[in-house]
Motif scaffolding. Structure first.
Motif, short mmCIF file in Angstrom:
data_model
loop_
_atom_site.label_atom_id
_atom_site.label_comp_id
_atom_site.label_asym_id
_atom_site.label_seq_id
_atom_site.Cartn_x
_atom_site.Cartn_y
_atom_site.Cartn_z
N GLN A 9 -14.58 34.22 7.65
CA GLN A 9 -15.74 33.80 6.87
C GLN A 9 -16.12 32.35 7.22
O GLN A 9 -17.30 32.02 7.35
CB GLN A 9 -15.41 33.92 5.39
CG GLN A 9 -16.62 33.89 4.49
CD GLN A 9 -16.27 34.18 3.04
OE1 GLN A 9 -15.15 33.90 2.60
NE2 GLN A 9 -17.21 34.73 2.31
N LYS A 10 -15.10 31.52 7.41
CA LYS A 10 -15.33 30.11 7.76
C LYS A 10 -16.03 30.01 9.11
O LYS A 10 -16.98 29.25 9.27
CB LYS A 10 -13.98 29.38 7.80
CG LYS A 10 -14.06 27.90 7.72
CD LYS A 10 -12.68 27.30 7.56
CE LYS A 10 -12.75 25.83 7.31
NZ LYS A 10 -11.45 25.22 7.12
N GLN A 11 -15.57 30.78 10.08
CA GLN A 11 -16.17 30.79 11.42
C GLN A 11 -17.62 31.27 11.35
O GLN A 11 -18.49 30.72 12.00
CB GLN A 11 -15.37 31.67 12.38
CG GLN A 11 -14.08 31.06 12.85
CD GLN A 11 -14.30 29.73 13.55
OE1 GLN A 11 -13.97 28.67 13.02
NE2 GLN A 11 -14.86 29.77 14.74
N LEU A 12 -17.84 32.30 10.55
CA LEU A 12 -19.18 32.86 10.40
C LEU A 12 -20.11 31.81 9.79
O LEU A 12 -21.23 31.62 10.25
CB LEU A 12 -19.12 34.10 9.51
CG LEU A 12 -20.42 34.90 9.38
CD1 LEU A 12 -20.83 35.47 10.73
CD2 LEU A 12 -20.25 36.02 8.37
N ASN A 13 -19.62 31.09 8.79
CA ASN A 13 -20.42 30.05 8.15
C ASN A 13 -20.76 28.94 9.14
O ASN A 13 -21.87 28.44 9.16
CB ASN A 13 -19.68 29.46 6.94
CG ASN A 13 -19.74 30.38 5.75
OD1 ASN A 13 -20.59 31.26 5.67
ND2 ASN A 13 -18.84 30.20 4.81
N LYS A 14 -19.80 28.57 9.99
CA LYS A 14 -20.05 27.55 11.01
C LYS A 14 -21.17 28.01 11.94
O LYS A 14 -22.07 27.24 12.26
CB LYS A 14 -18.78 27.28 11.83
CG LYS A 14 -17.79 26.36 11.17
CD LYS A 14 -16.64 26.08 12.12
CE LYS A 14 -15.54 25.30 11.46
NZ LYS A 14 -14.39 25.12 12.34
N GLY A 15 -21.09 29.26 12.36
CA GLY A 15 -22.12 29.82 13.24
C GLY A 15 -23.48 29.82 12.57
O GLY A 15 -24.48 29.46 13.18
N CYS A 16 -23.52 30.20 11.32
CA CYS A 16 -24.79 30.24 10.58
C CYS A 16 -25.36 28.84 10.41
O CYS A 16 -26.56 28.64 10.55
CB CYS A 16 -24.59 30.87 9.20
SG CYS A 16 -24.35 32.65 9.28
#
Length: 51
Positions: A9-16
Motif C-alpha cells: 500500500q505504501k509503494q502504491l501511494n508513492k506511485g500515486c
C-alpha cells in the motif's frame, strides 16, 4: 500478511503521489499556455482599436 499489505500500500501511494505531481505540472503548464494565448488575443484586439 498485514505487513506485506501495508508495504504494498505504501509503494502504491508513492506511485500515486508521483503521478499526481506530474499531472499537476502538466495542468499548470497548460494553464500558462492558455493564459498566454488569451493575452495575445487581448493585445491583438487592442491593436485593432488603434488602427
Amino acid at each position: 500478511m498485514a505487513c506485506a499489505f501495508k508495504a504494498a500500500q505504501k509503494q502504491l501511494n508513492k506511485g500515486c503521489n508521483k503521478l499526481a505531481g506530474c499531472q499537476t505540472k502538466v495542468d499548470a503548464k497548460q494553464q500558462t499556455q492558455d493564459a498566454k494565448l488569451e493575452t495575445n488575443d487581448a493585445v491583438k484586439a487592442l491593436g485593432g482599436l488603434f488602427r
